[in-house]
Motif scaffolding. Structure first.
Motif, PDB file in Angstrom:
ATOM      1  N   SER A 181       0.837  -1.200   0.000  1.00  0.00           N
ATOM      2  CA  SER A 181       0.000   0.000   0.000  1.00  0.00           C
ATOM      3  C   SER A 181       0.874   1.252   0.000  1.00  0.00           C
ATOM      4  O   SER A 181       0.421   2.332  -0.366  1.00  0.00           O
ATOM      5  N   LEU A 182       2.149   1.104   0.387  1.00  0.00           N
ATOM      6  CA  LEU A 182       3.058   2.252   0.321  1.00  0.00           C
ATOM      7  C   LEU A 182       3.252   2.699  -1.121  1.00  0.00           C
ATOM      8  O   LEU A 182       3.401   3.894  -1.392  1.00  0.00           O
ATOM      9  N   GLU A 184       0.994   2.414  -3.461  1.00  0.00           N
ATOM     10  CA  GLU A 184      -0.235   3.129  -3.818  1.00  0.00           C
ATOM     11  C   GLU A 184      -0.196   4.533  -3.239  1.00  0.00           C
ATOM     12  O   GLU A 184      -0.595   5.494  -3.892  1.00  0.00           O
ATOM     13  N   ALA A 185       0.284   4.641  -2.001  1.00  0.00           N
ATOM     14  CA  ALA A 185       0.377   5.963  -1.381  1.00  0.00           C
ATOM     15  C   ALA A 185       1.286   6.861  -2.211  1.00  0.00           C
ATOM     16  O   ALA A 185       0.980   8.029  -2.440  1.00  0.00           O
ATOM     17  N   ALA A 186       2.400   6.300  -2.693  1.00  0.00           N
ATOM     18  CA  ALA A 186       3.332   7.099  -3.487  1.00  0.00           C
ATOM     19  C   ALA A 186       2.679   7.535  -4.796  1.00  0.00           C
ATOM     20  O   ALA A 186       2.775   8.702  -5.190  1.00  0.00           O
ATOM     21  N   ARG A 187       1.968   6.593  -5.452  1.00  0.00           N
ATOM     22  CA  ARG A 187       1.278   6.948  -6.689  1.00  0.00           C
ATOM     23  C   ARG A 187       0.250   8.034  -6.400  1.00  0.00           C
ATOM     24  O   ARG A 187       0.101   8.997  -7.157  1.00  0.00           O
ATOM     25  N   ASP A 188      -0.459   7.859  -5.309  1.00  0.00           N
ATOM     26  CA  ASP A 188      -1.499   8.807  -4.928  1.00  0.00           C
ATOM     27  C   ASP A 188      -0.919  10.204  -4.754  1.00  0.00           C
ATOM     28  O   ASP A 188      -1.559  11.201  -5.058  1.00  0.00           O
ATOM     29  N   LEU A 189       0.311  10.267  -4.242  1.00  0.00           N
ATOM     30  CA  LEU A 189       0.937  11.563  -3.974  1.00  0.00           C
ATOM     31  C   LEU A 189       1.641  12.120  -5.204  1.00  0.00           C
ATOM     32  O   LEU A 189       2.340  13.126  -5.112  1.00  0.00           O
ATOM     33  N   GLY A 190       1.469  11.457  -6.333  1.00  0.00           N
ATOM     34  CA  GLY A 190       1.980  12.041  -7.573  1.00  0.00           C
ATOM     35  C   GLY A 190       3.201  11.366  -8.154  1.00  0.00           C
ATOM     36  O   GLY A 190       3.793  11.875  -9.089  1.00  0.00           O
ATOM     37  N   ALA A 191       3.598  10.219  -7.603  1.00  0.00           N
ATOM     38  CA  ALA A 191       4.787   9.547  -8.127  1.00  0.00           C
ATOM     39  C   ALA A 191       4.402   8.674  -9.320  1.00  0.00           C
ATOM     40  O   ALA A 191       3.368   8.015  -9.292  1.00  0.00           O
ATOM     41  N   SER A 192       5.252   8.666 -10.348  1.00  0.00           N
ATOM     42  CA  SER A 192       5.044   7.733 -11.450  1.00  0.00           C
ATOM     43  C   SER A 192       5.409   6.340 -10.952  1.00  0.00           C
ATOM     44  O   SER A 192       5.950   6.189  -9.861  1.00  0.00           O
ATOM     45  N   SER A 195       9.158   6.178 -10.249  1.00  0.00           N
ATOM     46  CA  SER A 195       9.658   6.937  -9.106  1.00  0.00           C
ATOM     47  C   SER A 195       9.081   6.391  -7.801  1.00  0.00           C
ATOM     48  O   SER A 195       9.712   6.501  -6.750  1.00  0.00           O
ATOM     49  N   VAL A 200      10.301   4.625  -2.896  1.00  0.00           N
ATOM     50  CA  VAL A 200       9.617   3.947  -1.788  1.00  0.00           C
ATOM     51  C   VAL A 200       9.989   2.465  -1.699  1.00  0.00           C
ATOM     52  O   VAL A 200      10.369   1.990  -0.635  1.00  0.00           O
TER      53      VAL A 200
END
Lengths: 303, 426
Positions: A181-182, A184-192, A195, A200
C-alpha cells in the motif's frame, strides 16, 4: 582467542561452544594457516619452508596480477549488476504472485543438480557443436558455428545463471514483507510507477538488496570453476590465478598472499557497505522542525 | 455543543442543501468571521447564515459525479450500478458494512481500480483515463501507509519533492501543514516513533499538502481507540472547515458518519440504498437495512388499515392498532415495515396522562435493563410477546419516582410523528 566475556560462566556461552569450536577449527585455523603461509618461502615441490619473507607480497606487484584483478572486478561487478537487475523484478513478481510456492520451487530446482554438471550443460548448449549452434545452422541464420564459449560473455552468462537464485531468494523474502500500500500511497501523492519504486520500494527493501548483492558478489569475486570451464585467457580470474599458483607453479606462499588480498578486499568492501547502509538508514534527519511559516500559501489564506 | 445542535436542526430543513453556483469559490452573503473555532459554519443559498457566531466557510474542491459504476471481482459484484453526486466542498460519507463496496468505490475514484462500466467525473471531466498520480485527489489510507524510511517531515514533503519544489518552499509548506495537524514538534521523528493518532495526522497532512480538490479518507480512524477516534473526528471536521475541499469519507461506523457528514450514502452489497443528510438517513431510513444499520431501532411489519392525509393507521401483531405518519402513505391494505427509534419511546411506571390522539401507548414488563453510564437501555416485553428496545437518559431532578428496574411493569408511549413507514412490501 575470541573468548567472549563470561563464556565460561553463563549457560549462553556453553550453548555457543559447539559453534565456537566449529568456527575455530574449520574457519579460523585454515585462515591462520593461509596468513602464515603467505609470509613463508615456497618449497621446491610445493609446500613451504619455515623461513619468513615478504617475497610473496612483493610478487603481487607483478603486472599480471594487476590485470587479472581488474578483469576479476569487471566480471564480478558486471555479473552482479546483471544478476541484481534480473533478481529484483523476479523477487517483486514472486512476492506479488498468487503462485508463490510454485515459483519458489522453480527457483530452487537448479540446486538439485550438481553445480559442475550445470556448467557442462551450458557447454553442451553453447559449444561450437552445441544445441544453439545446431539450431542456428539448421535455421540458416548463420553459415558456420558461432563461438559462444571461452570468452568473458560466456563467463558472465554462466555466473549470472549460477548465482541468480542466491539473489532472488533474499530479495523475494524482503519484498514479500513490504507493504505494497506504500506504493499506492506514493502513486497517490503524484509519483510515477518508476519513481514510486525508486523512492519507496527500493529504500524499504534495502536490507534484501544488500544481502542479495553480497551473496552474489562475494562468490563471483572468488569464482574458479566457471571461468575455468567456459572462460578463455581474457576471462582469467583471481580464483584461477590462485589455483594455478598452487597446482602448477607450486608457489603456495604466493597463492596464500593472493587469497589474503581477496579476503581483505572483500571484508573491507562488506564493512564499508554495511556501514554506509547503517548510517544512511539512521541518518537523513537533516531537516529541523521548520519555523512557523508566513501566510504565503492558500492554507494561510484559509486560516 | 450548542453550535452542533443548531446545525442538526438546520439539516432537517429542505432548503438547507449547500449549493454553490458555478465558478464561485466562496459563498456570498452576510457571513460573520469571528473564527471562534466552532465546527461547521454553514452558508446557505440566498445568503442565509445559520449558527450564530460561526466562521466564514470557504468552499473549494471539486464536485464528484459517479454514474452507473460497476465493478466485480470474479463472481463477486463489488459495485452494481452505483450513481452518486457529491457536491463541491461537501463532507460526504460512504457508509456500509464491510464488503459493501465502499472502499472499492473510493479506490476507483483514486485510480487504483478501474470500473467495468460507468463514469467518474471531477468537475465534469472524466478521471478514468488518468493514472492515480495525475488525479487531483489524494487519499488518507486506512493503515496510514506512511513511508517508514522517511521522517515525518519528509513524509509530508513527499509530493513536493516529486515536483522538485525549491527547499525554501518545501520547508514553509511542510511546516504549515504540520502546524495544521499540530505536529511541528515531531517533524524529525520516524513514523515508527509516533502514536496511532499522530500517524493519522501525518497521513492527513501528507495528503493535503498537494492541495487536492478532493480528499479521500478510507476508514481513517478504524485503527484508533474509541476516545482518540472521537477526538480525531472533531479534528477532521475542523480541518475540513479550514481547507474547504470535498471530503469523501469511507466508514462502517454509523456514529462517525452521522456526526461529521454533510450527506451520507448508505451502501450494502454493492448498491447505494439511500443518500441523504444524517437526519434524513436516521429519521427516515429508506429501507429496512438502513433502519437497522444506522443506530438501533425497533422494526416491525404491519398492515395499513386506513390513511388520512399523512396519518396512517396500522394494525400490528405486536401492539394492536397504532398510528404513524408518512409523507407518501401507501394505500390501505398494504403490507409495510415500520420503525420507531428506541430513544423516541417514553418509558415510565405510570400510564401517560396526557395521551392524546397520535400518541401510541403500550404496556409491558422490563425484561432486561442495561446500564451504560450516560443512559440506560431497556428491553421491554409486551403482552403480545414482542420485545421493544427503549433508550432512556437517566433521571434528572424533574423526574418522579424510582429508577426503572428489572421486572417492573412499565408504560411505553411514542408519537405517531416519530414512527415511520420504511418499506412497502405489497
Amino acid at each position: 582467542m575470541t573468548r567472549l566475556p563470561g563464556t565460561a560462566k553463563t549457560p549462553g556461552g556453553l550453548y555457543a561452544a559447539p559453534s565456537l569450536v566449529w568456527l575455530s577449527v574449520f574457519f579460523l585455523a585454515p585462515l591462520a594457516i593461509i596468513v602464515a603461509y603467505s609470509f613463508l618461502t615456497p618449497g621446491a615441490l610445493g609446500g613451504v619452508e619455515w623461513s619468513p619473507t615478504l617475497d610473496a607480497y612483493r610478487a603481487i606487484a607483478n603486472p599480471t596480477f594487476g590485470k587479472v584483478t581488474v578483469n576479476t572486478i569487471i566480471v564480478a561487478m558486471g555479473a552482479t549488476a546483471i544478476t541484481m537487475l534480473i533478481a529484483i523484478p523476479c523477487g517483486y513478481y514472486m512476492a506479488r504472485s498468487e503462485h508463490q510456492n510454485i515459483l519458489l520451487m522453480l527457483v530452487m530446482i537448479p540446486f538439485w543438480t550438481n553445480f559442475l554438471i550445470r556448467i557442462y550443460a551450458w557447454i553442451a548448449i553453447l559449444g561450437n557443436e552445441g544445441f544453439l549452434n545446431d539450431l542456428l545452422l539448421s535455421l540458416g541464420l548463420v553459415d558456420q558455428s558461432v563461438r559462444f564459449l571461452y570468452n568473458r560473455g560466456a563467463v558472465m552468462l554462466v555466473l549470472v545463471y549460477t548465482y541468480l537464485p542466491y539473489a532472488i531468494l533474499p530479495l523475494y523474502s524482503t519484498i514479500d514483507k513490504f507493504d505494497f500500500s506504500l506504493l499506492e500511497a506514493a502513486r497517490d501523492l503524484g509519483a510515477s510507477k518508476m519513481s514510486a519504486i525508486n523512492r519507496v520500494l527500493l529504500p524499504n527493501i534495502r536490507g534484501g538488496v544488500l544481502t542479495a548483492f553480497l551473496f552474489t558478489f562475494i562468490p563471483i569475486f572468488g569464482a574458479y570453476a566457471v571461468p575455468l570451464l567456459v572462460g578463455g585467457t581474457e576471462s582469467y580470474m583471481l580464483g584461477n590465478l590462485i589455483a594455478d599458483e598452487l597446482t602448477k607453479s607450486r608457489d603456495w606462499p604466493l597463492a596464500s598472499a593472493i587469497s589474503m588480498v581477496i579476503t581483505l578486499v572483500t571484508t573491507l568492501g562488506v564493512l564499508l557497505l554495511l556501514r554506509a547502509n547503517g548510517t544512511s538508514v539512521l541518518g537523513g534527519d537533516d531537516h529541523e522542525a521548520a519555523e512557523p511559516a508566513g501566510e504565503a500559501d492558500a492554507l494561510g489564506a484559509a486560516r | 455543543m450548542e453550535a452542533r445542535k443548531l446545525i442538526d436542526i438546520s439539516m432537517n430543513l429542505p432548503h438547507c442543501a449547500l449549493r454553490i453556483e458555478d465558478g464561485s469559490d466562496s459563498v456570498a452573503g452576510p457571513v460573520s468571521a469571528t473564527g471562534n473555532g466552532l465546527p461547521r459554519g454553514r452558508a446557505l443559498q440566498g445568503g442565509i447564515m445559520e449558527c450564530g457566531g460561526a466562521k466564514k466557510k470557504t468552499v473549494k474542491g471539486s464536485d464528484v459525479v459517479i454514474e452507473h459504476v460497476r465493478k466485480s471481482f470474479g463472481e463477486f459484484k463489488a459495485l452494481d450500478d452505483v450513481s452518486i453526486d457529491i457536491r463541491k466542498g461537501e463532507f460526504f460519507s460512504l457508509l456500509g458494512p464491510s464488503g459493501c463496496g465502499k472502499t472499492t468505490l473510493l479506490r476507483i475514484i483514486a485510480g487504483f481500480e478501474a470500473p467495468e462500466g460507468g463514469s467518474v467525473l471531477l468537475d465534469g471531466q472524466s478521471v478514468l483515463p488518468l493514472p492515480p498520480d495525475a488525479r487531483r485527489v489524494n487519499t488518507v489510507f486506512q493503515n496510514y501507509a506512511l513511508f517508514p524510511h522517511l521522517s515525518v517531515f519528509e513524509n509530508v514533503a513527499f509530493s513536493l519533492r516529486l515536483k522538485r519544489a525549491p527547499e525554501a518552499i518545501v520547508k514553509a509548506r511542510v511546516s504549515d501543514y504540520l502546524a495544521l495537524v499540530e505536529l511541528q514538534a515531531h517533524a524529525s521523528k520516524k513514523p515508527s516513533q509516533l502514536s496511532g493518532g499522530q500517524k493519522q495526522r501525518v497521513a492527513i497532512a501528507r495528503a493535503l499538502i498537494n492541495e487536492p480538490s478532493v480528499l479521500l479518507l478510507d476508514e481513517p480512524l478504524s485503527a484508533l481507540d474509541a476516545k482518540l477516534r472521537q477526538h480525531m473526528l472533531i479534528e477532521l471536521d475542523s480541518i475540513h472547515d479550514k481547507i474547504g475541499i470535498t471530503f469523501i469519507y469511507v466508514t462502517h461506523d454509523q456514529q462517525e458518519a452521522l456526526s461529521v457528514s454533510d450527506r451520507i450514502a448508505v451502501m450494502n452489497s454493492g448498491a447505494v440504498l439511500q443518500i441523504g443528510t444524517p437526519q434524513e438517513i436516521y429519521e427516515a431510513p429508506a429501507t429496512d437495512f438502513v433502519a437497522r444499520f444506522i443506530g438501533e431501532t425497533n422494526l416491525y411489519e404491519a398492515d395499513v388499515t386506513a390513511v388520512s392525509g399523512e396519518r396512517v393507521d396500522l394494525l400490528t401483531a405486536e401492539f394492536g392498532a397504532i398510528v404513524v405518519t408518512a409523507t407518501n402513505p401507501p394505500p390501505a391494505g398494504s403490507r409495510i415495515s415500520w420503525t420507531i427509534r428506541p430513544e423516541k419511546i417514553r418509558i415510565g411506571h405510570t400510564e401517560p396522562r396526557a395521551a392524546r390522539d397520535g400518541i401510541n401507548v403500550v404496556s409491558g414488563v422490563v425484561a432486561e435493563p442495561i446500564y451504560s453510564g450516560f443512559q440506560s437501555k431497556f428491553y421491554v416485553d409486551t403482552a403480545s410477546g414482542a420485545q421493544l428496545k427503549v433508550i432512556k437518559q437517566h433521571a434528572d431532578w424533574s423526574d418522579e419516582g424510582p429508577e426503572l428496574a428489572w421486572k417492573d411493569d412499565v408504560w411505553l408511549s411514542f408519537s405517531a410523528e416519530d414512527a415511520y413507514i420504511v418499506e412497502v412490501r405489497r
